[in-house]
Scaffold this active site. Sequence first.
Site, PDB file in Angstrom:
ATOM      1  N   ASP A   1       0.810  -1.222   0.000  1.00 23.74           N
ATOM      2  CA  ASP A   1       0.000   0.000   0.000  1.00 23.74           C
ATOM      3  C   ASP A   1       0.844   1.274   0.000  1.00 23.74           C
ATOM      4  OD1 ASP A   1      -2.607  -0.957  -0.171  1.00 23.74           O
ATOM      5  OD2 ASP A   1      -2.867  -1.131   2.005  1.00 23.74           O
TER       6      ASP A   1
ATOM      7  N   HIS B   1     -11.411   7.352   4.268  1.00 22.68           N
ATOM      8  CA  HIS B   1     -10.471   8.473   4.420  1.00 22.68           C
ATOM      9  C   HIS B   1     -11.178   9.740   3.928  1.00 22.68           C
ATOM     10  CE1 HIS B   1      -6.516   5.949   4.133  1.00 22.68           C
ATOM     11  NE2 HIS B   1      -6.608   6.438   5.358  1.00 22.68           N
TER      12      HIS B   1
ATOM     13  N   ARG C   1     -10.109   5.877  10.447  1.00 20.51           N
ATOM     14  CA  ARG C   1      -8.657   5.761  10.531  1.00 20.51           C
ATOM     15  C   ARG C   1      -8.069   6.758  11.553  1.00 20.51           C
ATOM     16  NH1 ARG C   1      -6.609   2.798   6.004  1.00 20.51           N
ATOM     17  NH2 ARG C   1      -8.195   1.255   5.512  1.00 20.51           N
TER      18      ARG C   1
ATOM     19  N   CYS D   1      -4.951   9.585  -3.458  1.00 24.85           N
ATOM     20  CA  CYS D   1      -4.244   8.661  -2.569  1.00 24.85           C
ATOM     21  C   CYS D   1      -2.793   8.464  -3.016  1.00 24.85           C
ATOM     22  CB  CYS D   1      -4.917   7.289  -2.570  1.00 24.85           C
ATOM     23  SG  CYS D   1      -6.589   7.296  -1.964  1.00 24.85           S
TER      24      CYS D   1
HETATM   25  N1  ARG Z   1      -5.318   0.118   0.898  1.00 28.66           N
HETATM   26  C1  ARG Z   1      -5.082   1.411   1.454  1.00 28.66           C
HETATM   27  C2  ARG Z   1      -5.671   1.484   2.855  1.00 28.66           C
HETATM   28  O1  ARG Z   1      -6.718   0.935   3.080  1.00 28.66           O
HETATM   29  C3  ARG Z   1      -5.646   2.476   0.575  1.00 28.66           C
HETATM   30  C4  ARG Z   1      -5.306   3.860   1.008  1.00 28.66           C
HETATM   31  C5  ARG Z   1      -5.949   4.935   0.204  1.00 28.66           C
HETATM   32  N2  ARG Z   1      -5.413   6.205   0.518  1.00 28.66           N
HETATM   33  C6  ARG Z   1      -6.100   7.337   0.651  1.00 28.66           C
HETATM   34  N3  ARG Z   1      -5.445   8.449   0.813  1.00 28.66           N
HETATM   35  N4  ARG Z   1      -7.397   7.369   0.666  1.00 28.66           N
HETATM   36  O2  ARG Z   1      -5.111   2.072   3.746  1.00 28.66           O
END
Ligand code: ARG
Length: 284
Positions: free
Chosen positions: A78, A177, A148, A277
Amino acid sequence: MTLIEPSLSAPARVASKRTVLMCRPEFFTVVYRINPWMDPALPTDTSLAVRQWETLYNTYLDLGFDVKLVDPIDGLPDMVYAANGGFVLDGIAYGASFTYPQRQPEGPAYMDWFGDNGFDVRVPANINEGEGDFLLVGDAILAGTGFRSASNSHEEIGEIFGREVITLTLINPSFYHLDTAIAVLDPQPGFENPNIAYLPSAFDERSLAILRERYPDAIIVTEEDASVLGLNSFSDGLNVVIASRATDFERQLRERGYNPIGVDLSELLLGGGGVKCCTLELRS
Ligand code: ARG
């Protein structure tokens, strides 16, 4: 058929040069599931991911951006989602501290890059996923929580940068996010009345009331456009790089005098990420 022309009342948009950090997805794959987009049972094509990422990289170069690169690390699939690596403003890099153990080693990896490249690194005391959840709009930092970044990181970032921090609570796990639910359209610091685009259903009532009050002219995107991560876009004030499948968002941007540029990052969508992202803004 109706032809869509920028409306005569749309203000003249001005592009500003951006400096960004990206990470080539050499080790991209989906082997764990930390958001609803990820399914380890589905195959991924790393070389396709790299090719798609390169179209984004080349788009930024064509726009005159200064694009820096951090080396990808084997075992951190990631890491391509550079936006999560920190939040950088005034030459200060507030490091990330990831929610899930699978991504935790990325925090120090990005902090090492910031330190090696002359930024004043602040090691985080609280869980936060960088620009995934922190968006600078004008002089304020919009700060996401719910899935998160922890809300105590909002206090921490406010103390570090001395800016107003506005907490927004996300409620839909697909938009986990803040940068999947809000697009910053006018990124220039100090821009008068900077505008955003957002998906109302991604927020709780309190947050929605704040967004409606602060951004009465915001672009409201469709569920359809949000579900291809259309909001996960990157603007220089004129050009807005978006998911090519977000066609109604594209139309709305054009009407407001922006120049949308579509890119296809379908492979990286399998990891739950899009244009923004893959992009971390570096503000010196
Ligand atoms: N697979 C990553 C996660 O779940 C994707 C992150 C996406 N990043 C973002 N800035 N929205 O953390």
